[in-house]
Scaffold this motif. Sequence first.
Motif, PDB file in Angstrom:
ATOM      1  N   PHE A  30       1.051  -1.080  -0.280  1.00 33.41           N
ATOM      2  CA  PHE A  30       0.229   0.146  -0.056  1.00 33.41           C
ATOM      3  C   PHE A  30       0.589   1.202  -0.130  1.00 33.41           C
ATOM      4  CE2 PHE A  30      -4.390  -1.101   1.683  1.00 33.41           C
ATOM      5  CZ  PHE A  30      -4.692  -1.848   0.710  1.00 33.41           C
ATOM      6  N   PHE A  31       2.112   1.412   0.209  1.00 38.06           N
ATOM      7  CA  PHE A  31       2.964   2.189   0.398  1.00 38.06           C
ATOM      8  C   PHE A  31       3.742   3.026  -0.207  1.00 38.06           C
ATOM      9  CE2 PHE A  31       6.245   4.112   3.536  1.00 38.06           C
ATOM     10  CZ  PHE A  31       5.887   5.957   3.143  1.00 38.06           C
ATOM     11  N   ALA A  32       4.031   1.828  -1.232  1.00 42.98           N
ATOM     12  CA  ALA A  32       4.270   1.260  -2.693  1.00 42.98           C
ATOM     13  C   ALA A  32       3.239   1.951  -3.710  1.00 42.98           C
ATOM     14  CB  ALA A  32       4.813   0.284  -2.883  1.00 42.98           C
ATOM     15  N   ILE A  33       1.501   1.695  -3.532  1.00 38.47           N
ATOM     16  CA  ILE A  33       0.948   2.375  -4.514  1.00 38.47           C
ATOM     17  C   ILE A  33       0.788   3.259  -4.494  1.00 38.47           C
ATOM     18  CG2 ILE A  33      -1.219   2.562  -4.583  1.00 38.47           C
ATOM     19  CD1 ILE A  33      -1.530  -0.798  -4.586  1.00 38.47           C
ATOM     20  N   ASP A  34       0.847   4.261  -3.136  1.00 42.90           N
ATOM     21  CA  ASP A  34       0.623   5.496  -2.407  1.00 42.90           C
ATOM     22  C   ASP A  34       1.230   6.055  -3.401  1.00 42.90           C
ATOM     23  OD1 ASP A  34      -0.532   7.548  -1.356  1.00 42.90           O
ATOM     24  OD2 ASP A  34       1.100   7.461   0.694  1.00 42.90           O
ATOM     25  N   LEU A  48       0.140  -1.146 -12.204  1.00 41.56           N
ATOM     26  CA  LEU A  48      -0.334  -0.760 -11.255  1.00 41.56           C
ATOM     27  C   LEU A  48      -2.099  -1.683 -12.481  1.00 41.56           C
ATOM     28  CD1 LEU A  48      -0.481   2.935 -10.494  1.00 41.56           C
ATOM     29  CD2 LEU A  48       0.186   1.214  -9.094  1.00 41.56           C
ATOM     30  N   ILE A  49      -2.201  -1.579 -13.365  1.00 42.34           N
ATOM     31  CA  ILE A  49      -2.662  -2.627 -14.238  1.00 42.34           C
ATOM     32  C   ILE A  49      -2.630  -3.539 -14.678  1.00 42.34           C
ATOM     33  CG2 ILE A  49      -4.014  -2.384 -16.180  1.00 42.34           C
ATOM     34  CD1 ILE A  49      -3.311   0.401 -17.376  1.00 42.34           C
ATOM     35  N   ASP A  57      -8.767  -8.167  -3.889  1.00 44.74           N
ATOM     36  CA  ASP A  57      -9.576  -7.164  -2.454  1.00 44.74           C
ATOM     37  C   ASP A  57      -9.802  -5.908  -2.438  1.00 44.74           C
ATOM     38  OD1 ASP A  57      -7.546  -5.619  -0.577  1.00 44.74           O
ATOM     39  OD2 ASP A  57      -7.306  -7.470   0.320  1.00 44.74           O
ATOM     40  N   HIS A  58     -10.548  -5.852  -2.354  1.00 42.90           N
ATOM     41  CA  HIS A  58     -11.168  -4.364  -2.327  1.00 42.90           C
ATOM     42  C   HIS A  58     -10.514  -2.679  -1.624  1.00 42.90           C
ATOM     43  CE1 HIS A  58     -13.719  -5.008   1.005  1.00 42.90           C
ATOM     44  NE2 HIS A  58     -12.710  -3.509   1.873  1.00 42.90           N
ATOM     45  N   HIS A  59      -9.397  -3.344  -0.990  1.00 42.19           N
ATOM     46  CA  HIS A  59      -9.066  -2.632  -0.205  1.00 42.19           C
ATOM     47  C   HIS A  59      -7.766  -1.898  -0.554  1.00 42.19           C
ATOM     48  CE1 HIS A  59     -11.219  -2.745   3.447  1.00 42.19           C
ATOM     49  NE2 HIS A  59     -11.375  -4.216   4.065  1.00 42.19           N
ATOM     50  N   GLU A  60      -7.189  -3.114  -1.720  1.00 45.74           N
ATOM     51  CA  GLU A  60      -6.010  -2.706  -2.463  1.00 45.74           C
ATOM     52  C   GLU A  60      -6.467  -2.082  -4.428  1.00 45.74           C
ATOM     53  OE1 GLU A  60      -1.636  -4.986  -3.624  1.00 45.74           O
ATOM     54  OE2 GLU A  60      -4.098  -6.436  -3.012  1.00 45.74           O
ATOM     55  N   PHE A  61      -7.056  -2.750  -4.149  1.00 44.14           N
ATOM     56  CA  PHE A  61      -7.904  -2.030  -5.090  1.00 44.14           C
ATOM     57  C   PHE A  61      -8.737  -0.528  -5.080  1.00 44.14           C
ATOM     58  CE2 PHE A  61     -11.732  -0.563  -8.490  1.00 44.14           C
ATOM     59  CZ  PHE A  61     -11.088  -1.559  -9.366  1.00 44.14           C
ATOM     60  N   LEU A  62      -9.393   0.118  -4.063  1.00 43.54           N
ATOM     61  CA  LEU A  62      -9.083   1.436  -3.483  1.00 43.54           C
ATOM     62  C   LEU A  62      -7.986   2.011  -4.070  1.00 43.54           C
ATOM     63  CD1 LEU A  62     -11.931   1.402  -1.549  1.00 43.54           C
ATOM     64  CD2 LEU A  62     -12.143   1.873  -3.726  1.00 43.54           C
ATOM     65  N   ILE A  64      -5.274   1.083  -5.729  1.00 40.81           N
ATOM     66  CA  ILE A  64      -4.488   1.570  -6.472  1.00 40.81           C
ATOM     67  C   ILE A  64      -5.249   2.432  -7.763  1.00 40.81           C
ATOM     68  CG2 ILE A  64      -4.282  -0.259  -8.903  1.00 40.81           C
ATOM     69  CD1 ILE A  64      -3.475  -2.318  -7.617  1.00 40.81           C
ATOM     70  N   CYS A  65      -6.672   2.443  -7.288  1.00 43.51           N
ATOM     71  CA  CYS A  65      -7.628   3.334  -8.254  1.00 43.51           C
ATOM     72  C   CYS A  65      -7.368   4.726  -7.713  1.00 43.51           C
ATOM     73  CB  CYS A  65      -9.136   3.259  -7.927  1.00 43.51           C
ATOM     74  SG  CYS A  65      -9.738   1.411  -8.495  1.00 43.51           S
TER      75      CYS A  65
END
Length: 233
Positions: A30-34, A48-49, A57-62, A64-65
């Motif tokens: 999550f830190f990396a995505i941010d 990311l795509i 996993d909706h937490h990770e999905f959100l 990434i979005c």
Amino acid sequence: MDYIADQGNFVPDHRGILPFLEDRRWQIRFFAIDLLGKCKEPAVEDALIKILEACNDHHEFLSICGALQKIGTAQSIPLLIEKTKHKDQWIRIGAYEALHVLGNQELLPIFIEGLKDRFYCSKHHAVIGVCKFDDGNYTDLVYKFVSKLTSYSRILEADETKPTDLIAGLSYLDRYIGDKGKMVKLLERITRVERDVFSETEKKFIEKYIENGHRVDQNKNPFNRNSQGTLLR
């Protein structure tokens, strides 16, 4: 990565962050995505795509979005459209939100379909998409949605710099209906509820709207594509 995050608006080198997308620890991913949300590089969007394609996993999905809203392009749109049909309601929500940020008028049928979603938060982002990209063809649909807003268990936006369905709807209707009496009736209906269903930003918007004689200053309308101003400040 803590050091990179502490650098404020500094744009990090994405090549040193991408490997952490595969880390087994969700906190690191999550830190990396941010952080990658600061990197407008084609390789970042591609990565990311790729994760988004198989993500359930909706937490990770959100997460990434959220990053794609900052650095994404039209390349992300087909997959996001596909995800609006996902069985997980939170994944649908993330997809609709990213689409109204990255999309265009061609996505209006997707947003119209989103208004049929049984989950309010999907409708929330879908109607913003309609109001942002439509040119007055769906006034009846938007009017009906706004009139029912107070019947929903609304999740008030924590980030008050973001548009809300109420502000989007009133701004859109004000621009295209032209019937002041109908707008006064709508506002009376949604503001007569006893419980607190509006954010502070929405309350200020409504107050200013009434002060202006039930009119939105279209030069400051955040949904006017020719506008340089915003009512969200």
